[in-house]
Design an enzyme around this catalytic site. Structure first.
Site, short mmCIF file in Angstrom:
data_model
loop_
_atom_site.label_atom_id
_atom_site.label_comp_id
_atom_site.label_asym_id
_atom_site.label_seq_id
_atom_site.Cartn_x
_atom_site.Cartn_y
_atom_site.Cartn_z
N CYS A 152 45.67 44.95 41.84
CA CYS A 152 45.72 43.58 42.38
C CYS A 152 46.85 43.42 43.40
CB CYS A 152 45.89 42.60 41.22
SG CYS A 152 46.39 40.94 41.70
N CYS A 210 49.29 40.54 42.68
CA CYS A 210 50.15 40.90 41.54
C CYS A 210 51.37 41.69 42.02
CB CYS A 210 49.38 41.73 40.52
SG CYS A 210 47.96 40.88 39.78
#
Length: 283
Positions: A45, A48
């Site tokens: 991600c 993230c």
């Protein structure tokens, strides 16, 4: 049972990796001692990866536990706590898991978020002490505190900004300019604060070198008022100059008002009032 928790102790909080076997003790149980921010993330991600270093930085300043959960390795936890997208940060206090935010927040917004949780940054507390020492003229003590903070937080942007302000108060304007330029013009998160410091440097220069005309004297007086934090009186003078001569100092009075708005912040009532008056005068 083997404890797979990985700890990373910082000056204030603790950063840990947790999984299905450790969540109950490391998150739910410890949340009775201090708040826990649970960062549900995935290694693939992109957002993230953007959020992680900001959280890791803030846990060094604030007294909370940062618990990181890899959703791919712990799908049961993600399902239990309703994680549908990552990053998803949950807040846990007194054993209760509550919604936090989904996606990436900038560092200033994250600081506001932590403030809403009644969490206080050690650095912010020290910076407030620094401002009070400077205001009361205890410059040696302020300088010593700055040196200590730079040893502890060497690349912290908030600290660099406050150090530049301190240099302005000492009339070391060239040093202040060089220091604030180390942050970079393209830092969008801290852009208003950076512009505020540049504004202070300008106000200091203008206040100490007034011209001879009536507008020159008004402008220098407004700059002096700004430096002494009499912002409303300064804004009145700058607005008067804008009304009289928009072209004065290459639209300098309007730019000076914008600098004060940066100092006060957009949510400040004085900023809102004079921004409205400025627009009425311009259009």
């Amino acid at each position: 049972m083997v404890n797979n928790t990985k700890y990373s102790r910082n000056s204030m909080g603790i950063s840990i990796e947790v999984d299905n076997t450790t969540f109950a003790t490391e998150v739910l149980k410890n949340s009775h001692k201090k708040p826990v921010l649970v960062d549900f993330y995935a290694t693939w991600c992109g957002p993230c990866k953007m959020l992680k270093p900001i959280l890791e930085k803030l846990v060094q300043e604030y007294d909370f536990i940062l618990a990181k959960v890899d959703v791919d390795h712990n799908p049961e936890l993600a399902q239990t706590y309703g994680v549908e997208g990552v990053p998803d940060v949950k807040i846990v206090t007194q054993g209760e898991v509550k919604p936090g935010f989904v996606g990436v927040l900038s560092e200033p917004k994250l600081r506001n978020f932590l403030g809403e949780l009644n969490l206080k940054s050690e650095l912010e507390t020290e910076l407030e002490t620094l401002r009070n020492l400077t205001k009361s003229g205890e410059l040696k003590e302020a300088k010593n505190l700055l040196d200590q903070l730079f040893q502890k937080y060497p690349r912290n942007i908030s600290l660099i900004i406050e150090a530049a302000k301190f240099l302005v108060s000492l009339n070391r304007l060239e040093e202040a300019q060089k220091l604030i330029e180390t942050i970079g013009e393209n830092n969008r998160e801290f852009y208003p604060q950076i512009q505020a410091v540049k504004g202070l440097i300008h106000f200091k220069q203008e206040a100490e070198n007034p011209g001879d005309s009536e507008l020159d004297k008004m402008y220098a007086q407004a700059c002096s008022l700004t430096l002494s934090a009499n912002y409303e009186e300064a804004l009145k003078l700058f607005l008067d100059i804008v009304t009289r001569n928009r072209k004065y100092k290459n639209d300098g009075a309007r730019k000076a008002m914008l600098a004060i708005f940066n100092i006060l912040g957009d949510d400040n009532s004085t900023s809102k009032e004079y921004r409205k008056q400025l627009l009425l005068n311009l259009y």
